[in-house]
Design an enzyme around this catalytic site. Sequence first.
Site, PDB file in Angstrom:
ATOM      1  N   CYS A   1       0.835  -1.203   0.000  1.00 31.45           N
ATOM      2  CA  CYS A   1       0.000   0.000   0.000  1.00 31.45           C
ATOM      3  C   CYS A   1       0.867   1.249   0.000  1.00 31.45           C
ATOM      4  O   CYS A   1       1.904   1.296   0.655  1.00 31.45           O
ATOM      5  CB  CYS A   1      -0.896   0.050   1.243  1.00 31.45           C
ATOM      6  SG  CYS A   1      -1.810  -1.459   1.597  1.00 31.45           S
ATOM      7  N   CYS A   2       0.420   2.243  -0.734  1.00 29.46           N
ATOM      8  CA  CYS A   2       0.933   3.597  -0.569  1.00 29.46           C
ATOM      9  C   CYS A   2      -0.271   4.521  -0.648  1.00 29.46           C
ATOM     10  O   CYS A   2      -1.401   4.083  -0.448  1.00 29.46           O
ATOM     11  CB  CYS A   2       2.005   3.925  -1.609  1.00 29.46           C
ATOM     12  SG  CYS A   2       1.416   3.996  -3.307  1.00 29.46           S
ATOM     13  N   LYS A   3      -0.065   5.764  -0.935  1.00 29.45           N
ATOM     14  CA  LYS A   3      -1.175   6.721  -0.917  1.00 29.45           C
ATOM     15  C   LYS A   3      -2.279   6.321  -1.886  1.00 29.45           C
ATOM     16  O   LYS A   3      -3.463   6.331  -1.531  1.00 29.45           O
ATOM     17  CB  LYS A   3      -0.645   8.119  -1.259  1.00 29.45           C
ATOM     18  CG  LYS A   3      -1.691   9.212  -1.265  1.00 29.45           C
ATOM     19  CD  LYS A   3      -1.054  10.553  -1.584  1.00 29.45           C
ATOM     20  CE  LYS A   3      -2.084  11.665  -1.624  1.00 29.45           C
ATOM     21  NZ  LYS A   3      -1.463  12.979  -1.909  1.00 29.45           N
TER      22      LYS A   3
END
Length: 974
Positions: free
Chosen positions: A877-879
């Site tokens: 996950c990232c933004k």
Amino acid sequence: MQTLIRPHTVGKSFRAETQIFTVKLHLKQTVNCGLWHLEKQTQNKTQQFQRLIMEIKEERTSDEAQHFLSASQADNLREPPFTSIQRIAHESKLEFVLACKDLVATARDRKLNTFVQISIVHPAEQTLTRYSSTEIVEGTRDPLFLTGVTFPPEYPIYEETKIKLTVYDVKDKSQDTRNFLGLTTFKVGDLVKSKEQQLTLTLRTSDGGKTVGTIDVSFVKMGEIEEGEVDHITTDVQGQKCALVCECTAPEGISGKDSLPLLNAVLKNPICKLYRFPTSDNKWLHIREQMSESTLSFHVPKELINLNIKEDMRRNQDLKELGELAPHWDNMRKNVIAHCEQMLNMYQDTLADLGKHTGSSFKSSCSKGEKTLEFVPINLHLQRMHVHSPRLKDSLYDVITVGAPAAHYQGFKNGGLRKLLSKFEAERRNTGYQCIYYSPENTAKAKEVLSNINHLQPLISSHADQLLNSASQHSPDSLKNSLKMLSEKTELFVHAFKDQLVRSALLALYTARPGCVLKKPTVPRNSVEGCGDQQGQDHPSQIKRQNSIPHHSEYDEEEWDRVWTNVGKSLNCIIAMVDRLLEKDNSSSGIKESENDPSSADRMVSHTSGDWYEQLYPLIITLKDCMGEVVTRAKQSMTFVLLQELACGLPQRLMLTLRRDIVFSQALAGLVCGFIIKLHTSLRDQGFLQQLHTVGLIVQYEGLLSTYSEEIGMLEDMAVGISDLQKVTFKIIEAKSNDFLPVITGRREHYVIEVKLPAKMFELLPQEIKEGKQLHVYPVLFNVGINEQQTLAERFGDTTLQESVNQENFELLKEYYKLFTEKMPPDCLPHFQEQNDLKGLLENLHQNIQAKKRKNVEIMWVAATICRKLNGIRFTCCKSAKDRTSMSVTLEQCSILRDEHQLHKDFFIRALDCMRSRQTQGALNESDDPETGCLTDNKPTSRHFYPVALLLVSSHLLVVWLILSLALLLAKYQ
């Protein structure tokens, strides 16, 4: 995530003409500019103009058009007798790889930098569709391309379909200038039916006259079992001989058409890419990379919101039925109900908006701020790598990619959930609200008691009625079974009210009444004093009234104990009566003595049956009355506790609940998707199934958020949302219809996800899972910021949030490992060869967390390795699950190929470039990409603009660049 992009159709000629007109107009507008600027711009535009003319000429060549589609074929378009090439239902329809030889350069001494563009023309259409491209191979006239071509199962391709291969020479990557070298076409049927399943085609110029080289098209049979036949194609990779092995076996866990309905219910719109990389022993690895959208992106939020609406409606109704309260408490209740009704309407509006949603099955990053989609996860996809190795068994590596679960519409001005919840609890505890303070643990316990009441009361009533029905039928076996079920549920019911919270809440509610109206329980004498006298009479109801709120000392705290223990005493009386009836039935010989007189026997049976029912009926009524009295008091007292929780801090409490529901909904959608995919791929792994019902599954989230600016709030939201997944359990059931979408039941404190499997897949499960045992998951989050904002945070900010999150989740991972080693045999998992291996990895992870090293990506790699060795579910996950996520996933995939499948060390960087290259998708406009086509704030055209080497190695240069950028920003806003 956007590592892969859908094929698309481009009206190239029209677009090119439009761009030419734009070039001419731009040239006119620059006449009045300075001479130097005019000359520079004219030179650039002229190059672009020449390239567009070449493309138009190429596309409009009449000979080529006739080559693709003859007149006779055009006449028969309305009735196409197309031949399907489908081989295996869930596998790609067609896959092939390319290699060129003896290419002719435009200049004698020029080294070619070539790539092949793949276009297709369908038999029923006359338009050309640009499908994909290979990577660019530099400095050779005999390029062997590592990126192949694959068509997913649902793609409309037939033996009559023609494929066009166009070879280009790239002059300048930065300006995208290229020269057309040559082209060729072939029919799919010719490749499939060829004896060696390889075609050697001549590349010619657009007018069909000059030969500029040859191109080899090799059919790949990845996913099929070749019985005793192995095809070898010898090619030269930078001077090394490699045997192209075309044999491949399908992974054991995904074989069979029976699993297709489940996959089709969860995944859709797969996008595939094919690669071939050499191993250290000069063999070929075949890799199919697939990215699929998930239908659960919208299904899970809708199920969850629907449950939240029902739960809130029950709570509001309980508040209204709380009874008469003193003016202060009554005004508080009215205020709470008004706010709750307003929030309930908002949930209902959101559910209605989601029900109207059409279009894409995932939420793109440009929609993350939309209110109507705030419960939906961002860019939820399955990223799968299928590896076929010539000497090893085929392997699947799955990673779920999704944007960090966070309330983007709510914003992060005041932080995320972790900070907001802590601040709210401190204010509740320290501020003099006009309400009673109950800790979060007590309010959670109150909700659990209410849930037990709603669940157990109807079950006990149902089992009591079954007991009476068995008595009326004079069935001893049925009577015993009904009594057993009644006893089990009643004991659970009694134990649910032993907590001190119920007693203290009753006292608080007692003092909140405008007058004391305490009703003594209507209890039969035999239920309290014993079971000897079955004809005892009930006590009359005793009502005690006062005109003012009584003092605490006037409240009989022991009365509650007498009320709920009467339920147990009533059950004991029923058990004693059933034992007595069965004993008399066994010792009675009246029926045997009357065998010669049928009428006498019938009268005896009728009398005995009626006697059983008549003797049990009053005891059952007494049990229900006692249970009803307990339910009334306990329900009101626990509702009073919830009233205090809601009243303390309106409307902040409801807004925090909303934010937590939003974040949890996004996290749960990804978890359900990951669980179903993991179950599907490991269904034939007995060690995995034993681990599933004995211990549960580890779910590892790899976070790439920085601890700077808004992403701090995102990380705080994400940490709470992932932690809340601990209250989720799974149950696997057999599907009774063609609907395979999961069903969610439960409440905010505990949800059960029912996963449906087709009958043949369900039969493969262990008996414990078939019987409905709930399966647990253990989510852990490890976050390491890697972008330029993290550099600012480490230099000038604070990283304690990341450190504390990693340390807390490491303790959770250690607990799971301890539980795993206690309950599972060491040889049950394929990766669990030695316990010392995992122990060493855990120690390594602990040391890296304690080291507090800047951008310590070793934490992510070690945590991911531990997860894979423990048969866990992997998330990245990232933004927005785009740039940083795609960089991480591709790096992980190449590392797996190197460490597990002997990828040649000299090809590691080239393999990484192939997986990250947009060139392999063909020349795309922004509007062709569903993700980058939306309006964004100055997004760069390249998705992978964060080089890992720059971020991890050259941090000092990056800091200099950031300081200069800050100076420019300050100058801009002054």
